[in-house]
Design a protein around this motif. Structure first.
Motif, mmCIF file in Angstrom:
data_model
loop_
_atom_site.group_PDB
_atom_site.id
_atom_site.type_symbol
_atom_site.label_atom_id
_atom_site.label_comp_id
_atom_site.label_asym_id
_atom_site.label_seq_id
_atom_site.Cartn_x
_atom_site.Cartn_y
_atom_site.Cartn_z
ATOM 1 N N VAL A 97 0.710 -1.431 0.146
ATOM 2 C CA VAL A 97 -0.169 -0.032 0.050
ATOM 3 C C VAL A 97 0.858 1.247 0.047
ATOM 4 O O VAL A 97 0.364 2.220 -1.156
ATOM 5 C CB VAL A 97 -0.972 0.316 1.144
ATOM 6 N N LEU A 98 1.654 1.160 0.995
ATOM 7 C CA LEU A 98 2.637 2.318 1.072
ATOM 8 C C LEU A 98 3.574 2.362 -0.784
ATOM 9 O O LEU A 98 3.701 3.274 -0.642
ATOM 10 C CB LEU A 98 3.789 2.288 2.209
ATOM 11 N N GLU A 99 4.325 1.400 -0.662
ATOM 12 C CA GLU A 99 4.542 1.481 -2.408
ATOM 13 C C GLU A 99 3.786 1.972 -3.366
ATOM 14 O O GLU A 99 4.508 3.026 -4.140
ATOM 15 C CB GLU A 99 5.279 0.264 -2.589
ATOM 16 N N ALA A 100 2.699 1.714 -2.964
ATOM 17 C CA ALA A 100 1.490 2.307 -4.160
ATOM 18 C C ALA A 100 1.418 3.369 -4.626
ATOM 19 O O ALA A 100 1.387 4.230 -5.114
ATOM 20 C CB ALA A 100 0.633 1.531 -4.527
ATOM 21 N N PHE A 101 1.315 4.183 -3.369
ATOM 22 C CA PHE A 101 1.391 5.888 -3.455
ATOM 23 C C PHE A 101 2.787 6.088 -3.371
ATOM 24 O O PHE A 101 2.921 7.594 -3.437
ATOM 25 C CB PHE A 101 0.292 6.804 -2.764
ATOM 26 N N SER A 102 3.928 5.587 -3.405
ATOM 27 C CA SER A 102 5.413 6.895 -2.370
ATOM 28 C C SER A 102 5.971 7.043 -3.664
ATOM 29 O O SER A 102 6.106 7.769 -3.269
ATOM 30 C CB SER A 102 6.556 5.015 -2.047
ATOM 31 N N SER A 103 5.468 7.445 -4.994
ATOM 32 C CA SER A 103 6.300 7.623 -6.004
ATOM 33 C C SER A 103 5.510 9.119 -6.423
ATOM 34 O O SER A 103 6.127 10.162 -6.544
ATOM 35 C CB SER A 103 6.123 6.931 -7.194
ATOM 36 N N LYS A 104 4.670 8.942 -5.554
ATOM 37 C CA LYS A 104 3.386 10.398 -5.524
ATOM 38 C C LYS A 104 3.890 11.402 -4.526
ATOM 39 O O LYS A 104 3.571 12.420 -4.811
ATOM 40 C CB LYS A 104 2.167 10.267 -6.300
ATOM 41 N N VAL A 105 3.033 11.221 -3.407
ATOM 42 C CA VAL A 105 2.690 11.160 -1.797
ATOM 43 C C VAL A 105 3.766 10.811 -0.862
ATOM 44 O O VAL A 105 4.092 9.702 -1.389
ATOM 45 C CB VAL A 105 2.109 12.020 -1.688
ATOM 46 N N TYR A 106 3.946 10.830 0.290
ATOM 47 C CA TYR A 106 3.792 10.137 1.008
ATOM 48 C C TYR A 106 2.514 10.308 2.237
ATOM 49 O O TYR A 106 2.497 11.203 2.806
ATOM 50 C CB TYR A 106 5.453 9.587 2.063
ATOM 51 N N HIS A 107 2.363 9.610 2.980
ATOM 52 C CA HIS A 107 1.578 9.144 3.997
ATOM 53 C C HIS A 107 2.772 9.643 5.269
ATOM 54 O O HIS A 107 3.258 9.486 5.911
ATOM 55 C CB HIS A 107 0.949 7.503 4.523
ATOM 56 N N ARG A 108 2.338 11.209 5.941
ATOM 57 C CA ARG A 108 2.999 11.614 7.176
ATOM 58 C C ARG A 108 2.319 11.281 8.525
ATOM 59 O O ARG A 108 2.858 11.473 9.461
ATOM 60 C CB ARG A 108 3.097 12.825 6.999
ATOM 61 N N ASP A 109 1.748 10.382 8.540
ATOM 62 C CA ASP A 109 1.411 10.071 10.097
ATOM 63 C C ASP A 109 0.434 8.629 10.180
ATOM 64 O O ASP A 109 -0.136 8.155 10.505
ATOM 65 C CB ASP A 109 -0.191 10.669 10.116
ATOM 66 N N VAL A 110 1.507 7.876 9.608
ATOM 67 C CA VAL A 110 1.507 6.412 9.717
ATOM 68 C C VAL A 110 1.899 5.928 10.938
ATOM 69 O O VAL A 110 2.889 5.938 11.566
ATOM 70 C CB VAL A 110 2.327 5.696 8.642
ATOM 71 N N THR A 111 0.762 5.467 11.880
ATOM 72 C CA THR A 111 0.722 5.522 13.792
ATOM 73 C C THR A 111 -0.056 4.930 13.693
ATOM 74 O O THR A 111 -1.145 4.470 12.690
ATOM 75 C CB THR A 111 0.385 7.135 14.000
ATOM 76 N N PRO A 112 -0.090 3.895 15.298
ATOM 77 C CA PRO A 112 -0.982 3.310 15.538
ATOM 78 C C PRO A 112 -2.151 4.069 15.575
ATOM 79 O O PRO A 112 -3.294 2.843 15.052
ATOM 80 C CB PRO A 112 -0.479 2.737 16.636
ATOM 81 N N ARG A 113 -2.836 4.783 15.313
ATOM 82 C CA ARG A 113 -3.512 5.351 15.519
ATOM 83 C C ARG A 113 -4.271 5.519 13.912
ATOM 84 O O ARG A 113 -5.377 5.200 14.029
ATOM 85 C CB ARG A 113 -3.762 7.234 16.098
#
Length: 132
Positions: free
Chosen positions: A96-112
Motif C-alpha cells: 500500500v505504501l509503495e503504491a503511492f510513495s512515488s507520488k506522495v507520502y503518508h505523513r502520519d503512519v502511526t498506530p492511530r
C-alpha cells in the motif's frame, strides 16, 4: 481524491484485489474557498474495517496490568504472537505504501491510523486510514 483512485488501481494490478480493501474508497470531495490563499478540503471516504491499532494496544496493556503472574512459556507465546502480527502488518501495508510513495507520502503512519481486524483469529487484517 485522485491519488486514492490511482493507488487502488495499482494495488489491483500489482497485488491483487485482496490488497484493495487496505485503504478507504473516496466517496465524495469538496473544496471550499475561504480566502484567496486559504481553502478547506473535505473528503468523504469509506470505512476501513477494524479498530485503530492504538486502541488494541492500549486494551492489551490494561489487561496485562491486571495479571499477577505470567509464566515463561506464556511470555514466549506472546512474543511470538507479537512478531507474527508485526510481520503481517509489514507484509500487508508495504504494498500500500509503495503504491503511492512515488507520488506522495503518508505523513502520519502511526498506530492511530492503522486499522486492525481479526487479531483474535490467526488471520489479522491491517488497513491504513487518514489520507486527508
Amino acid at each position: 481524491g485522485q491519488l486514492l483512485k490511482v493507488v487502488r488501481e495499482r494495488l489491483t494490478l500489482d497485488g491483487g484485489p485482496h490488497l484493495v480493501d487496505r485503504i478507504p474508497v473516496l466517496i465524495a470531495s469538496d473544496v471550499e474557498t475561504i480566502s484567496s490563499k486559504k481553502w478547506r478540503v473535505r473528503l468523504v471516504m469509506s470505512e476501513v474495517p477494524g479498530r485503530p491499532l492504538e486502541d488494541f494496544l492500549e486494551a492489551r496493556r490494561q489487561a496485562e496490568k491486571l495479571r499477577v503472574t505470567i509464566t515463561a512459556q506464556e511470555r514466549r507465546q506472546r512474543f511470538a504472537e507479537a512478531c507474527r502480527c508485526a510481520g503481517e502488518l509489514v507484509v500487508q501495508l508495504a504494498p500500500v505504501l509503495e503504491a503511492f510513495s512515488s507520488k506522495v507520502y503518508h505523513r502520519d503512519v502511526t498506530p492511530r491510523n492503522i486499522q486492525v481486524a481479526g487479531l483474535e483469529t490467526s488471520d489479522p487484517k491491517f488497513g491504513l486510514v487518514d489520507f486527508g
